[in-house]
Design a protein around this motif. Structure first.
Motif, PDB file in Angstrom:
ATOM      1  N   GLY A  43       2.190 -12.096 -10.685  1.00 41.78           N
ATOM      2  CA  GLY A  43       1.901 -13.283  -9.772  1.00 41.78           C
ATOM      3  C   GLY A  43       2.771 -13.463  -8.963  1.00 41.78           C
ATOM      4  N   ASP A  44       3.335 -14.695  -8.730  1.00 46.50           N
ATOM      5  CA  ASP A  44       4.269 -15.505  -7.629  1.00 46.50           C
ATOM      6  C   ASP A  44       5.517 -14.381  -7.761  1.00 46.50           C
ATOM      7  N   SER A  46       8.257 -14.728  -5.490  1.00 49.38           N
ATOM      8  CA  SER A  46       9.319 -15.597  -5.305  1.00 49.38           C
ATOM      9  C   SER A  46      10.103 -15.903  -6.395  1.00 49.38           C
ATOM     10  N   ASN A  48      10.068 -13.623  -9.450  1.00 50.21           N
ATOM     11  CA  ASN A  48       9.724 -12.601 -10.156  1.00 50.21           C
ATOM     12  C   ASN A  48      10.824 -11.598 -10.211  1.00 50.21           C
TER      13      ASN A  48
END
Length: 158
Positions: A43-44, A46, A48
């Protein structure tokens, strides 16, 4: 005119570089691409850390590939001159510290294949620079990091 640095190396050093390049291209690069793919699935991006680590690894692998390609492209294979009377790149030299020190043996190779732990020193190292061109039984002064010199006698050249 841009003068590209040559990388002197033995035939075996050249072959090792080719194997390493092949490994990076066919094994490491796909592994890293897979890590990035898996990290993206989390997912995200930013926040990770897995994705960031995989991208960093990808940068390192690509940098290594570029460096090795450059070394291979500008490799200068050292031919054995069969002259065992003088120290040259590709030769293995044994010397003893004077007046009564231990014997040491090193193969002088290009910087691309230098590995002091394997007894391979770069032709650009201070000790190799001192030994290059010297002849069997010559005494040579080798500069030490502390500013002093170490005197050595060349015992054998193979």
């Amino acid at each position: 005119m841009d003068m590209q640095k040559e990388f002197p190396m033995t035939q075996s050093g050249y072959e090792q570089l080719q194997e390493e390049l092949e490994h990076l291209r066919t094994v490491k690069r796909p592994e890293v691409v897979e890590k990035i793919k898996v990290a993206r699935s989390f997912g995200d991006l930013s926040e990770n850390s897995e994705y960031d680590a995989a991208k960093d690894e990808q940068g390192f692998v690509e940098q290594e590939i570029t460096k090795i390609e450059d070394m291979i492209r500008h490799a200068k294979i050292i031919e054995d001159s069969n002259d065992n009377n003088s120290v040259q790149i590709g030769k293995t030299v044994t010397f003893k510290e004077l007046p009564d020190g231990d014997q040491e043996t090193y193969q002088i190779v290009g910087s691309a294949e230098a590995d002091p732990f394997e007894g391979k020193i770069s032709n650009e190292s201070p000790i190799a620079k001192s030994l290059l061109g010297a002849r069997l039984n010559d005494s040579v002064n080798v500069p030490l990091p502390n500013g002093n010199d170490m005197k050595v006698e060349i015992v054998s050249i193979d």
